[in-house]
Design an enzyme around this catalytic site. Structure first.
Site, mmCIF file in Angstrom:
data_model
loop_
_atom_site.group_PDB
_atom_site.id
_atom_site.type_symbol
_atom_site.label_atom_id
_atom_site.label_comp_id
_atom_site.label_asym_id
_atom_site.label_seq_id
_atom_site.Cartn_x
_atom_site.Cartn_y
_atom_site.Cartn_z
ATOM 1 N N LYS A 12 -24.881 20.317 17.895
ATOM 2 C CA LYS A 12 -23.836 19.291 17.933
ATOM 3 C C LYS A 12 -22.495 19.937 17.628
ATOM 4 C CE LYS A 12 -22.987 19.244 13.325
ATOM 5 N NZ LYS A 12 -21.703 19.718 12.755
ATOM 6 N N PRO A 93 -26.332 29.763 17.042
ATOM 7 C CA PRO A 93 -26.005 30.651 15.919
ATOM 8 C C PRO A 93 -26.118 29.916 14.579
ATOM 9 C CG PRO A 93 -24.278 30.694 17.606
ATOM 10 C CD PRO A 93 -25.173 29.549 17.931
ATOM 11 N N ALA A 96 -22.729 28.246 11.814
ATOM 12 C CA ALA A 96 -21.719 28.097 12.861
ATOM 13 C C ALA A 96 -21.090 26.709 12.901
ATOM 14 C CB ALA A 96 -22.350 28.410 14.220
ATOM 15 N N GLY A 97 -21.577 25.790 12.057
ATOM 16 C CA GLY A 97 -21.061 24.424 12.104
ATOM 17 C C GLY A 97 -21.592 23.636 13.282
ATOM 18 N N GLY A 100 -27.566 23.708 13.720
ATOM 19 C CA GLY A 100 -28.803 24.280 14.248
ATOM 20 C C GLY A 100 -30.001 24.068 13.347
ATOM 21 N N SER A 102 -30.450 21.694 11.000
ATOM 22 C CA SER A 102 -30.795 20.266 10.966
ATOM 23 C C SER A 102 -31.468 19.837 12.261
ATOM 24 C CB SER A 102 -29.533 19.427 10.735
ATOM 25 O OG SER A 102 -28.976 19.692 9.472
ATOM 26 N N ASP A 135 -27.402 15.216 8.202
ATOM 27 C CA ASP A 135 -27.234 14.978 9.633
ATOM 28 C C ASP A 135 -28.539 15.076 10.425
ATOM 29 O OD1 ASP A 135 -27.418 17.678 9.237
ATOM 30 O OD2 ASP A 135 -25.677 18.231 10.437
#
Length: 290
Positions: A12, A93, A96-97, A100, A102, A135
């Site tokens: 996301k 990655p 990376a925010g 991934g 979650s 999330d």
């Protein structure tokens, strides 16, 4: 023949992120728009000795891994007894925010529920997912949404941009804890984030849509801020850091401009992803003869 189940676990990005308040427990209340990008990890699950294999050797496969935590939760609370071999081809990655970890946790819950016939409803999965991360429920639902609270109260909304998106990872991780430590909460943002996302075109977002964590991250990681500037030089309508970083994305009206930016970042040595307009993640869990 051995049963082999496959599914994709999508990343996301955050469209805007307002940090509203720091709570006494150290957490922060936020509001943000969650949408999907086509960056994904591939899961393969088959019966066998319980074993997790990640294609990226840098990612631990011990109890700190959210996939392992999801398995343990299903064993404790949903009666998972059978054992499975889980193989994950990592493309998203880490640090990376992009959510991934979650997303992987959500995919594990959904896949195991189907593969092991646990009979959990989506409400059950959402309740379990919330225990793994704020999330995770977003990834279980698999639809864009507007998140409030700790990021765990998600209202499904059609926020997926009708535009091309390019996401770039600067080959360095950003610490979520550090980003929140140095950010300054603002309980009264200048603009309604939800209204901007619903009512304004992406070319207006540059002036209205903020990620409050950028002010904490850019001074400590100059490359992240430089990538945002680079997106605008490549012709993006809007560019921003995703979440607490380190990834940066740009939104483009025209496909050839987006593709040029995507290819240019690749040539510079950065992992990148190109997402089509109105992208919808495929949450299917497919059985193949393995």
């Amino acid at each position: 023949m051995t049963e082999l189940w496959i599914s994709n676990s999508y990343a996301k990005i955050n469209l805007g992120l307002n940090v509203l308040e720091k709570l006494e427990n150290g957490y922060h209340t936020i509001e943000t728009g969650f949408v999907f990008i086509e960056w994904s990890d591939r899961f393969e699950v088959k019966p066998g000795r319980m074993h997790l294999e990640m294609s990226d050797p840098k990612i631990p496969v011990d109890e700190s891994n959210l996939i392992v935590k999801a398995i343990r939760l299903l064993q404790q609370e949903a009666g998972l007894k059978d054992e499975y071999n889980i193989k994950v081809e990592k493309n998203i990655p880490a640090g990376a925010g992009l959510g991934g970890g979650s997303s992987n946790a959500a995919t594990t819950l959904r896949m195991m529920n189907k593969v092991a016939n646990l009979g959990l409803s989506q409400e059950d999965l959402l309740r379990l997912g919330k225990q793994l991360g704020a999330d995770v429920p977003f990834f279980i639902k698999g639809v864009p949404g507007f998140a409030t609270g700790l990021g765990d109260e998600i209202e499904p909304l059609d926020l997926q941009p009708d535009a091309w998106m390019v996401t770039v990872y600067p080959n360095m991780e950003s610490s979520t804890a550090e980003a929140y430590q140095f950010c300054e909460p603002n309980p009264e943002p200048d603009f309604s984030l939800k209204n901007v996302l619903l009512d304004e075109a992406p070319e207006e977002w540059r002036y209205l849509l903020m990620n409050d964590l950028e002010k904490a991250v850019f001074p400590r990681h100059h490359l992240v801020g430089n990538l945002k500037d680079q997106f605008y030089e490549f012709g993006a309508e809007y560019a921003s850091m995703s979440g607490s970083g380190s990834s940066v994305f740009g939104i483009f009206e025209q496909d050839f401009v987006a593709i040029n930016a995507y290819e240019s970042f690749h040539k510079l040595g950065f992992p990148a992803n190109l997402t089509r307009p109105k992208f919808k993640p495929d949450q299917g869990i497919y059985l193949k003869e393995g």
